[in-house]
Design a protein around this motif. Structure first.
Motif, PDB file in Angstrom:
ATOM      1  N   GLU A   1       0.826  -1.205   0.000  1.00  0.00           N
ATOM      2  CA  GLU A   1       0.000   0.000   0.000  1.00  0.00           C
ATOM      3  C   GLU A   1       0.863   1.260   0.000  1.00  0.00           C
ATOM      4  O   GLU A   1       0.546   2.238  -0.663  1.00  0.00           O
ATOM      5  CB  GLU A   1      -0.945  -0.002   1.196  1.00  0.00           C
ATOM      6  N   LEU A   2       1.964   1.213   0.745  1.00  0.00           N
ATOM      7  CA  LEU A   2       2.857   2.363   0.771  1.00  0.00           C
ATOM      8  C   LEU A   2       3.459   2.600  -0.611  1.00  0.00           C
ATOM      9  O   LEU A   2       3.522   3.729  -1.086  1.00  0.00           O
ATOM     10  CB  LEU A   2       3.968   2.153   1.799  1.00  0.00           C
ATOM     11  N   ASP A   3       3.905   1.526  -1.251  1.00  0.00           N
ATOM     12  CA  ASP A   3       4.422   1.657  -2.606  1.00  0.00           C
ATOM     13  C   ASP A   3       3.343   2.201  -3.530  1.00  0.00           C
ATOM     14  O   ASP A   3       3.616   2.956  -4.449  1.00  0.00           O
ATOM     15  CB  ASP A   3       4.921   0.300  -3.122  1.00  0.00           C
TER      16      ASP A   3
ATOM     17  N   TYR B   1       3.769   8.967   6.258  1.00  0.00           N
ATOM     18  CA  TYR B   1       4.053   7.924   5.278  1.00  0.00           C
ATOM     19  C   TYR B   1       5.490   8.018   4.790  1.00  0.00           C
ATOM     20  O   TYR B   1       5.932   9.072   4.305  1.00  0.00           O
ATOM     21  CB  TYR B   1       3.064   8.086   4.108  1.00  0.00           C
ATOM     22  N   ARG B   2       6.235   6.912   4.907  1.00  0.00           N
ATOM     23  CA  ARG B   2       7.597   6.864   4.398  1.00  0.00           C
ATOM     24  C   ARG B   2       7.592   6.186   3.034  1.00  0.00           C
ATOM     25  O   ARG B   2       7.292   4.998   2.917  1.00  0.00           O
ATOM     26  CB  ARG B   2       8.521   6.112   5.346  1.00  0.00           C
ATOM     27  N   ALA B   3       7.905   6.966   1.989  1.00  0.00           N
ATOM     28  CA  ALA B   3       7.930   6.435   0.638  1.00  0.00           C
ATOM     29  C   ALA B   3       9.149   5.536   0.449  1.00  0.00           C
ATOM     30  O   ALA B   3      10.128   5.633   1.200  1.00  0.00           O
ATOM     31  CB  ALA B   3       7.967   7.586  -0.369  1.00  0.00           C
ATOM     32  N   PRO B   4       9.120   4.652  -0.562  1.00  0.00           N
ATOM     33  CA  PRO B   4      10.254   3.746  -0.787  1.00  0.00           C
ATOM     34  C   PRO B   4      11.580   4.461  -0.986  1.00  0.00           C
ATOM     35  O   PRO B   4      12.638   3.903  -0.678  1.00  0.00           O
ATOM     36  CB  PRO B   4       9.833   2.974  -2.048  1.00  0.00           C
ATOM     37  N   HIS B   5      11.568   5.706  -1.507  1.00  0.00           N
ATOM     38  CA  HIS B   5      12.824   6.426  -1.711  1.00  0.00           C
ATOM     39  C   HIS B   5      13.289   7.146  -0.450  1.00  0.00           C
ATOM     40  O   HIS B   5      14.243   7.924  -0.494  1.00  0.00           O
ATOM     41  CB  HIS B   5      12.695   7.412  -2.875  1.00  0.00           C
TER      42      HIS B   5
ATOM     43  N   ARG C   1      22.389  21.237   5.411  1.00  0.00           N
ATOM     44  CA  ARG C   1      21.764  19.958   5.763  1.00  0.00           C
ATOM     45  C   ARG C   1      20.857  19.472   4.630  1.00  0.00           C
ATOM     46  O   ARG C   1      20.848  18.297   4.282  1.00  0.00           O
ATOM     47  CB  ARG C   1      20.937  20.103   7.048  1.00  0.00           C
ATOM     48  N   MET C   2      20.073  20.409   4.073  1.00  0.00           N
ATOM     49  CA  MET C   2      19.150  20.039   3.008  1.00  0.00           C
ATOM     50  C   MET C   2      19.918  19.539   1.781  1.00  0.00           C
ATOM     51  O   MET C   2      19.553  18.530   1.171  1.00  0.00           O
ATOM     52  CB  MET C   2      18.295  21.249   2.628  1.00  0.00           C
ATOM     53  N   THR C   3      20.995  20.217   1.442  1.00  0.00           N
ATOM     54  CA  THR C   3      21.805  19.821   0.293  1.00  0.00           C
ATOM     55  C   THR C   3      22.366  18.424   0.490  1.00  0.00           C
ATOM     56  O   THR C   3      22.324  17.583  -0.413  1.00  0.00           O
ATOM     57  CB  THR C   3      22.948  20.822   0.077  1.00  0.00           C
ATOM     58  N   GLY C   4      22.894  18.157   1.688  1.00  0.00           N
ATOM     59  CA  GLY C   4      23.452  16.839   1.972  1.00  0.00           C
ATOM     60  C   GLY C   4      22.414  15.741   1.843  1.00  0.00           C
ATOM     61  O   GLY C   4      22.682  14.666   1.278  1.00  0.00           O
ATOM     62  N   ALA C   5      21.196  16.011   2.339  1.00  0.00           N
ATOM     63  CA  ALA C   5      20.136  15.012   2.264  1.00  0.00           C
ATOM     64  C   ALA C   5      19.707  14.763   0.822  1.00  0.00           C
ATOM     65  O   ALA C   5      19.470  13.618   0.416  1.00  0.00           O
ATOM     66  CB  ALA C   5      18.940  15.463   3.098  1.00  0.00           C
ATOM     67  N   LEU C   6      19.616  15.820   0.024  1.00  0.00           N
ATOM     68  CA  LEU C   6      19.211  15.673  -1.375  1.00  0.00           C
ATOM     69  C   LEU C   6      20.246  14.895  -2.182  1.00  0.00           C
ATOM     70  O   LEU C   6      19.916  13.988  -2.945  1.00  0.00           O
ATOM     71  CB  LEU C   6      18.983  17.051  -2.001  1.00  0.00           C
ATOM     72  N   VAL C   7      21.520  15.255  -2.012  1.00  0.00           N
ATOM     73  CA  VAL C   7      22.585  14.601  -2.785  1.00  0.00           C
ATOM     74  C   VAL C   7      22.723  13.142  -2.381  1.00  0.00           C
ATOM     75  O   VAL C   7      22.995  12.272  -3.222  1.00  0.00           O
ATOM     76  CB  VAL C   7      23.914  15.359  -2.606  1.00  0.00           C
ATOM     77  N   ALA C   8      22.518  12.856  -1.108  1.00  0.00           N
ATOM     78  CA  ALA C   8      22.626  11.468  -0.634  1.00  0.00           C
ATOM     79  C   ALA C   8      21.595  10.569  -1.309  1.00  0.00           C
ATOM     80  O   ALA C   8      21.835   9.373  -1.484  1.00  0.00           O
ATOM     81  CB  ALA C   8      22.449  11.423   0.880  1.00  0.00           C
ATOM     82  N   ARG C   9      20.459  11.126  -1.682  1.00  0.00           N
ATOM     83  CA  ARG C   9      19.393  10.330  -2.299  1.00  0.00           C
ATOM     84  C   ARG C   9      19.440  10.339  -3.816  1.00  0.00           C
ATOM     85  O   ARG C   9      18.885   9.460  -4.468  1.00  0.00           O
ATOM     86  CB  ARG C   9      18.023  10.832  -1.818  1.00  0.00           C
ATOM     87  N   ASP C  10      20.064  11.350  -4.378  1.00  0.00           N
ATOM     88  CA  ASP C  10      20.087  11.456  -5.841  1.00  0.00           C
ATOM     89  C   ASP C  10      21.332  12.236  -6.247  1.00  0.00           C
ATOM     90  O   ASP C  10      21.387  13.453  -6.099  1.00  0.00           O
ATOM     91  CB  ASP C  10      18.820  12.162  -6.334  1.00  0.00           C
TER      92      ASP C  10
END
Length: 414
Positions: free
Chosen positions: A6-8, A37-41, A67-76
């Motif tokens: 369901e989350l997916d 809700y925690r999305a798969p990404h 902090r925001m930049t680090g979080a964004l780059v870590a994911r993409d």
């Protein structure tokens, strides 16, 4: 608790055409089934009004640029170039946490006062009247997004910053380039270079010869002996010039559409123009121009019975909060008699939108003037044929075609 499948499913829905056209059924299901809700990404979505309101005031949910930049780059990893570009714009109050945020906001508040905004009323009305006159002269059907909602905030910010008439077309092109920043990084770099050089020249000019404009007010703003550094001043000008353009356009377009789809409420506004302030406030709640605000967890944070780990990104879904029946009875109905002020469309807490009063003023004058000047205003196409831009943070029509009969409001000609 929802299952993984369901989350997916929610994540897939938020990428669909149906969600782009109307996200509110999905938000309703998320509030009911999985409000945090925690999305798969790995990104969290917070959808209930109470949770969003609490999270907006929680200092552990950071808006700090680094902090925001680090979080964004870590994911993409593709975000790396975009983050390098945005880092050049400097640290301004919109991407800092306390105590830096409080210091910067106190200085900017000195220049961005309610009195200064109210003094703009006559100038904004003049711009609105000119745009509506041009739209009527061009004939029907009219795209009110192109004719009024989009050019109004651009023109007003040029007035506010006293940008010379000869430069305004260049500024407009820069706005368009920045609006596509995630689509064309190379072009965005060129835009930022040109805009930065131009703003530097304006700042130097106003420092030497201050006038009655916002840049001059920022140059002279002081609080407890403090003042903006040159880099802070430049970054703040950049933020203020660009921040309200998209949001105000969306507010006017979405607000007009909401009224057109609720003819009983449009009739109420025609009968009682004093309802315009409530109409704009209700439009922000009903179809929020800013769909979500992004934060990053500086440490583990509890939200709605879930623990969000440090470093995770959090989407605080303002649009969903505006349709939460726990906070807004019968939320899917536009109602101009609804008590104002409970929505979170302009944020909440220390980062409440500095430009909210200006956005409201522009929307009140634009929507109020169109309702008065264009009797029998109606959509020129079936509502189901309207299209929306694919942007998870902003909700904006691609066009708002209308037909109408024309009338003359004597107030417009005085």
């Amino acid at each position: 608790m929802s299952t993984v499948t369901e989350l997916d499913g929610f994540a897939a829905e938020m990428l669909s055409d149906a969600f782009r056209l109307d996200p509110y059924p999905t938000y309703a299901r998320m509030r009911a089934e999985c409000p945090v809700y925690r999305a798969p990404h790995g990104v969290w979505y917070v959808t209930r009004h109470a949770d969003v309101e609490q999270a907006l005031g929680d200092p552990r949910l950071s808006n700090d640029r680094d902090r925001m930049t680090g979080a964004l780059v870590a994911r993409d990893g593709r975000m790396r170039e975009l983050s390098r570009l945005t880092s050049r714009l400097g640290r301004v109050m919109s991407n800092t946490d306390p105590p830096d945020h409080a210091r910067l906001r106190s200085l900017v508040n000195k220049a961005f006062t309610a009195r200064r905004i109210e003094e703009l009323r006559a100038r904004v009305q003049t711009v609105v009247t000119r745009l509506v006159d041009a739209a009527v002269a061009a004939g029907q059907p009219t795209d009110l997004l192109t004719a009024v909602a989009s050019p109004l905030p651009h023109t007003v910010v040029c007035e506010l910053f006293a940008i010379p008439e000869a430069d305004r077309d260049h500024v407009k092109e820069w706005f368009r380039g920045l609006g596509r920043i995630s689509e064309d990084i190379e072009r965005a770099v060129q835009v930022v270079d040109a805009f930065e050089e131009y703003l530097t020249g304006l700042v130097h000019e106003r420092r030497a010869t201050p006038g009655d404009d916002l840049i001059s007010a920022l140059v002279t703003a002081q609080a407890r002996g403090d003042r903006l550094t040159d880099h802070e001043l430049l970054s703040t000008c950049f933020m203020l010039i660009t921040a309200g353009d998209e949001t105000t356009t969306n507010l006017i377009g979405n607000g007009l559409l909401a009224l057109l789809r609720h003819p009983d409420q449009l009739a109420r506004l025609r009968a009682d123009p004093a309802l315009i302030r409530q109409a704009v406030d209700e439009a922000v709640r009903y179809d929020s121009p800013t769909q979500a605000i992004v934060r990053v967890a500086a440490e583990d944070v509890g939200i709605g019975g879930h623990t969000v780990p440090a470093g995770d990104l959090v989407y605080l879904v303002l649009a969903s909060a505006g349709r939460d029946p726990e906070a807004h009875p019968d939320p899917d109905r536009l109602d101009l008699s609804r008590p104002p002020g409970r929505h979170l469309g302009f944020g909440h807490g220390p980062h409440f939108c500095l430009g909210a009063s200006l956005a409201r003023l522009e929307a009140e004058l634009a929507i109020g003037t169109l309702v008065r000047r264009l009797p029998h205003l109606r959509l020129a196409v079936d509502p189901g044929r309207l299209d929306w831009r694919p942007n998870p943070l902003q909700r904006r029509l691609t066009a708002l075609p209308v037909t109408y009969t024309t009338g003359t409001d004597p107030l417009e000609r005085t």
